[in-house]
Design a protein around this motif. Sequence first.
Motif, PDB file in Angstrom:
ATOM      1  N   UNK A 241       0.827  -1.213   0.000  1.00  0.00           N
ATOM      2  CA  UNK A 241       0.000   0.000   0.000  1.00  0.00           C
ATOM      3  C   UNK A 241       0.861   1.262   0.000  1.00  0.00           C
ATOM      4  N   UNK A 242       1.877   1.306   0.877  1.00  0.00           N
ATOM      5  CA  UNK A 242       2.712   2.506   0.987  1.00  0.00           C
ATOM      6  C   UNK A 242       3.480   2.779  -0.301  1.00  0.00           C
ATOM      7  N   UNK A 243       3.999   1.731  -0.937  1.00  0.00           N
ATOM      8  CA  UNK A 243       4.772   1.938  -2.169  1.00  0.00           C
ATOM      9  C   UNK A 243       3.908   2.554  -3.260  1.00  0.00           C
ATOM     10  N   UNK A 244       2.661   2.089  -3.356  1.00  0.00           N
ATOM     11  CA  UNK A 244       1.742   2.612  -4.374  1.00  0.00           C
ATOM     12  C   UNK A 244       1.451   4.092  -4.113  1.00  0.00           C
ATOM     13  N   UNK A 245       1.126   4.423  -2.868  1.00  0.00           N
ATOM     14  CA  UNK A 245       0.811   5.814  -2.531  1.00  0.00           C
ATOM     15  C   UNK A 245       2.034   6.713  -2.659  1.00  0.00           C
ATOM     16  N   UNK A 246       3.217   6.176  -2.335  1.00  0.00           N
ATOM     17  CA  UNK A 246       4.459   6.950  -2.478  1.00  0.00           C
ATOM     18  C   UNK A 246       4.733   7.215  -3.962  1.00  0.00           C
ATOM     19  N   UNK A 247       4.610   6.187  -4.790  1.00  0.00           N
ATOM     20  CA  UNK A 247       4.857   6.383  -6.222  1.00  0.00           C
ATOM     21  C   UNK A 247       3.859   7.383  -6.811  1.00  0.00           C
TER      22      UNK A 247
END
Length: 407
Positions: A241-247
């Motif tokens: 989840x965090x990687x998607x929102x960060x990207x």
Amino acid sequence: TANARASRTFYFPELRQILSIEAAAQSREWLSHWQQINTGATPLWNLPGLAASLHVGQISIKDESVRSPLGSFKALGAPIALVRLILRLWPEHRLDAQALITGQYRDLLKHFTVISATDGNHGKALAAAAQTVGCRCVILLHAHVSVEREQAIAAYGAEIVRIKGNYDESVEEAARLADNNGWHVVSDTSYEGYEDIPRDVMQGYGAIAAEIIEQTCSETDKPAFTHVFLQGGVGGLAAGVASYLWEFHSEHRPRFIVVEPQQADCLYRSAQLGHAARATGSVDSVMAGLACGEASPLAWRILQPCIDDFLTISDNDAVEAMRVLAAGNEQDVPVVSGESGAAGLAGLIVLAKDPHLAQAVGLDSHSRVLLVSTEGATAPAVYRELVGEPAQAVLARQKAWRESSVQ
């Protein structure tokens, strides 16, 4: 503990080789054809009454209990990992992913066996996926997994193997059995030489973030949320989840806070030590899905540069959060959230009640908080015992609340 290594710059190109919005979109498309995934996005409930009581501006909770008949977000990970594994193993067959996930290659796969250790939800999702594609599935359960969870997994045709140790020992035993029998491990945690499948599992979890962005009409430079609380475990959900929102949001990303049990603090310890580490406690927790003793090194490569804070909570904190969500009120819809599902709210409550901690993470009356309830009552008897009423009673109140709010 604050993470001094967290970055607020753009999403690193080397991380995109592990998890990316592009690969998550492909996984999401494949998942839309699986019979065990419900159509449409899961609800993103707004809880204004709870927000007012905790003195924050907004609380929204993504309700993964209705993602699938399986009852948890794990339905997004195991089937994708299984599909991608089979595609890699038989490139000469030019298999179609959609046909695979709908069970059209059963004859090809009838002698193919997958195995995994589980605390419950991942194993159930893998068993269901294996049943659909037509392969054999063996699931290892450690001593602390309840009979209720075992029966739920066996219902999807998996062969159950019990061991006496804990989760991490069951992971080791699954790897040993796979080596001895020519089976394939489909695990949601990585270890040395084993990264492709855990990466694929995490990629499936990107669907949660994709839906949240669509549901909130978020823009890249204007995130809908200032703070995102994510459950720990081995780190797969948080990384997905965090990687998607960060990207998506790049340097405008929200503040990410990871929550895990005090006795299963492997990510908290990893943040302190600067590398994927083991937990310091007994690991056994009422939060069964988070009772993991060792961080996934692959997930940690994502988490180390993007999680701002790591927090541990007690079992009592989690149970209280389950009850708060179940109760609801005139303003807030009642939500069925399991022991691990309520951990994010438990972490928020702990921080909000301590002015110094709240200040340290920037929580105030303007904060817009996102929680992910990762599971419903996946162990109905445990849920009833902890909350004091069956999940069906909470769902009946939820139905009544929704009907009254429409009028």
